[in-house]
Motif scaffolding. Structure first.
Motif, PDB file in Angstrom:
ATOM      1  N   GLY A  60       0.797  -1.213   0.000  1.00 25.01           N
ATOM      2  CA  GLY A  60       0.000   0.000   0.000  1.00 25.01           C
ATOM      3  C   GLY A  60       0.830   1.263   0.000  1.00 25.01           C
ATOM      4  N   ALA A  61       0.121   2.371  -0.190  1.00 24.88           N
ATOM      5  CA  ALA A  61       0.748   3.690  -0.204  1.00 24.88           C
ATOM      6  C   ALA A  61       1.120   4.094   1.218  1.00 24.88           C
ATOM      7  N   ASN A  62       2.247   4.767   1.335  1.00 26.13           N
ATOM      8  CA  ASN A  62       2.717   5.293   2.616  1.00 26.13           C
ATOM      9  C   ASN A  62       2.113   6.681   2.796  1.00 26.13           C
ATOM     10  N   GLU A  63       1.314   6.850   3.823  1.00 28.77           N
ATOM     11  CA  GLU A  63       0.648   8.124   4.062  1.00 28.77           C
ATOM     12  C   GLU A  63       1.394   9.014   5.056  1.00 28.77           C
ATOM     13  N   ALA A  64       2.543   8.575   5.527  1.00 29.54           N
ATOM     14  CA  ALA A  64       3.301   9.335   6.522  1.00 29.54           C
ATOM     15  C   ALA A  64       3.897  10.599   5.917  1.00 29.54           C
ATOM     16  N   ALA A  65       3.776  11.693   6.628  1.00 29.93           N
ATOM     17  CA  ALA A  65       4.382  12.950   6.188  1.00 29.93           C
ATOM     18  C   ALA A  65       5.903  12.867   6.229  1.00 29.93           C
ATOM     19  N   ARG A  66       6.442  11.961   7.037  1.00 31.87           N
ATOM     20  CA  ARG A  66       7.897  11.810   7.189  1.00 31.87           C
ATOM     21  C   ARG A  66       8.431  10.630   6.375  1.00 31.87           C
ATOM     22  N   SER A  67       7.846  10.347   5.256  1.00 34.59           N
ATOM     23  CA  SER A  67       8.190   9.157   4.469  1.00 34.59           C
ATOM     24  C   SER A  67       9.566   9.221   3.807  1.00 34.59           C
ATOM     25  N   GLN A  68      10.156  10.393   3.715  1.00 35.22           N
ATOM     26  CA  GLN A  68      11.455  10.594   3.078  1.00 35.22           C
ATOM     27  C   GLN A  68      11.498  10.034   1.649  1.00 35.22           C
TER      28      GLN A  68
END
Length: 97
Positions: free
Chosen positions: A40-48
Motif C-alpha cells: 500500500g501507499a505510505n501516508e506518513a508525512a515523514r516518508s522521506q
C-alpha cells in the motif's frame, strides 16, 4: 516480519500499482504460512520519499524463506525492479497479536 519500503521512479502509474496488488493477492493465496501481506501507499508525512511499502508477517523463518523463492514473489520482484528507485528492508521477529 518482513517490511519493504520503496520509492519509485517518476511516472510510475496506477496500472503498475494495480499489477503489484495482483501479485500481492497471488502471494496471499499461494504462499502457505503468510499471516499478513499488504502492499500500500505510505501516508506518513515523514516518508522521506518512500511512497509505498510491503508489510508482511509469516508463521516462522522457514515460511519467510519459502516465500522469498516462491514463483509469485520472484515474478513480483522481477516486475517491480526496474521501477524501484530506492528501497529499504526490515526483517525481524515481532510478536503477533
Amino acid at each position: 516480519m518482513h517490511i519493504v519500503m520503496m520509492e519509485f521512479v517518476p511516472g510510475t502509474d496506477a496500472a503498475f500499482f494495480q499489477k503489484v496488488e495482483d501479485y500481492a493477492e497471488r502471494i496471499r493465496k499461494e504462499c502457505q504460512g503468510v499471516r499478513l501481506y499488504h502492499f500500500g501507499a505510505n501516508e506518513a508525512a515523514r516518508s522521506q520519499g518512500y511512497t509505498h511499502a510491503v508489510v508482511s508477517a509469516f508463521d516462522d523463518a522457514p515460511t519467510h524463506d519459502a516465500y522469498q523463492v516462491s514463483k509469485a514473489h520472484v515474478e513480483m520482484k522481477t516486475y517491480m525492479g526496474p521501477s524501484i528507485q530506492r528501497l529499504v528492508v526490515y526483517d525481524g521477529a515481532a510478536p503477533l497479536l
